[in-house]
Enzyme design. Sequence first.
Site, short mmCIF file in Angstrom:
data_model
loop_
_atom_site.label_atom_id
_atom_site.label_comp_id
_atom_site.label_asym_id
_atom_site.label_seq_id
_atom_site.Cartn_x
_atom_site.Cartn_y
_atom_site.Cartn_z
N GLY A 53 0.75 -1.22 0.04
CA GLY A 53 0.02 -0.05 0.15
C GLY A 53 0.78 1.39 -0.08
N ASP A 109 0.30 3.63 4.00
CA ASP A 109 -0.60 4.45 3.49
C ASP A 109 -1.80 5.01 4.36
OD1 ASP A 109 -1.66 1.89 3.93
OD2 ASP A 109 -2.04 1.27 1.81
N ASP A 112 -5.91 2.78 10.21
CA ASP A 112 -7.41 2.47 10.56
C ASP A 112 -7.46 1.91 11.65
OD1 ASP A 112 -9.92 1.84 10.25
OD2 ASP A 112 -9.68 0.33 8.67
N LYS A 140 -7.88 7.55 9.41
CA LYS A 140 -9.48 7.45 9.83
C LYS A 140 -9.67 8.02 11.32
CE LYS A 140 -10.13 3.69 6.52
NZ LYS A 140 -10.90 2.65 6.08
N PHE A 161 -13.72 3.20 2.75
CA PHE A 161 -13.06 2.70 2.41
C PHE A 161 -12.55 3.20 0.82
CE2 PHE A 161 -11.23 -1.13 -0.10
CZ PHE A 161 -10.40 -1.62 0.81
N VAL A 162 -11.15 3.51 0.83
CA VAL A 162 -10.74 4.25 -0.16
C VAL A 162 -9.66 3.42 -1.07
CG1 VAL A 162 -10.87 6.52 0.84
CG2 VAL A 162 -8.94 5.27 1.36
N ASP A 168 -5.35 -0.53 -2.32
CA ASP A 168 -6.19 -1.35 -3.31
C ASP A 168 -7.33 -1.95 -2.84
OD1 ASP A 168 -5.17 -3.08 -1.12
OD2 ASP A 168 -5.70 -4.85 -2.18
N ARG A 174 -4.38 0.36 -7.44
CA ARG A 174 -3.41 0.91 -6.89
C ARG A 174 -2.75 2.00 -7.66
NH1 ARG A 174 -2.04 -2.29 -2.34
NH2 ARG A 174 -2.13 -4.37 -2.46
P1 5GP Z 1 -5.33 -1.13 10.17
O1 5GP Z 1 -4.11 -2.21 10.46
O2 5GP Z 1 -4.74 0.25 10.96
O3 5GP Z 1 -6.52 -1.51 10.40
O4 5GP Z 1 -5.20 -1.06 8.47
C1 5GP Z 1 -4.14 -0.73 8.06
C2 5GP Z 1 -4.03 -1.41 6.88
O5 5GP Z 1 -5.32 -1.86 6.25
C3 5GP Z 1 -3.37 -0.22 5.56
O6 5GP Z 1 -2.03 -0.49 5.72
C4 5GP Z 1 -4.09 -0.80 4.47
O7 5GP Z 1 -3.48 -1.77 3.77
C5 5GP Z 1 -5.31 -1.37 4.93
N1 5GP Z 1 -6.49 -0.53 4.82
C6 5GP Z 1 -7.22 0.26 5.97
N2 5GP Z 1 -8.08 1.02 5.50
C7 5GP Z 1 -8.30 0.78 3.99
C8 5GP Z 1 -9.05 1.53 3.27
O8 5GP Z 1 -9.80 2.28 3.37
N3 5GP Z 1 -8.78 1.19 1.77
C9 5GP Z 1 -7.90 0.33 1.51
N4 5GP Z 1 -7.66 0.19 0.29
N5 5GP Z 1 -7.04 -0.25 2.34
C10 5GP Z 1 -7.13 -0.23 3.68
MG MG Z 2 -1.15 -1.38 4.08
#
Ligand code: 5GP
Ligand code: MG
Length: 188
Positions: A53, A109, A112, A140, A161-162, A168, A174
């Site tokens: 990402g 990237d 979340d 977020k 969700f972007v 991706d 991407r």
């Molecule tokens: P976390 O572990 O903080 O929940 O999520 C981080 C990872 O989840 C990011 O590096 C990304 O790869 C994926 N992710 C989280 N939210 C999104 C989103 O809105 N869109 C996409 N494409 N990937 C996300």
């Molecule tokens: Mg990621």
Amino acid sequence: MCDECRDGPHADVERVLISSEQIDARLCGMALEIADVYAGQDAGLTLAPVMSGAIVFVADLIRKLPLKMKLAMTHVSTYPGATTQAHPPRVVVEPVGDLAGRHVLIVDDILDSGSTLRRVRAMAQERGALSVRSAVLLRKPGKAPPDVPVEFVGFDIDDLFVVGYGLDYDDHYRNFPHVGVLRAGLMP
Ligand code: 5GP
Ligand code: MG
């Protein structure tokens, strides 16, 4: 949106949330913030981008950073395949490069739930990093847990969700140059 973005897979993106021009301008600001923190430090800097990402973000960011640095790519999988449900982060490829005795800046990237960064931070510390900080393009709201500090943030976005600019859906999109939201019906 530029002409070439209207056709092909880019037509799946319903709207642009953050344009490539807005990203470029913000990255100049982020690069200054990062350079302020790391400039003049004796121990070396290693950027640890979380693949895949962070691929576009890190490529653009490092070209704006006037610092001597190394790269240590790491590959973490959170959303396997065509799912938007996060799974516990799995380190698929260990970082290539030495983190011991280095100032490590993790580059991802999007923040979340924070579980990916928590996992990578722990790995950097286990490997003897001198300091560990994080930079994310997107964050977020209301989800970032207090035990996962993020020192550098590009943009705060709504809980959507972007895709695009490295992010991706099922490994697609991407290469969309902006951060956008997919058309309704394309995701489960
Ligand atoms: P976390 O572990 O903080 O929940 O999520 C981080 C990872 O989840 C990011 O590096 C990304 O790869 C994926 N992710 C989280 N939210 C999104 C989103 O809105 N869109 C996409 N494409 N990937 C996300
Ligand atoms: Mg990621």
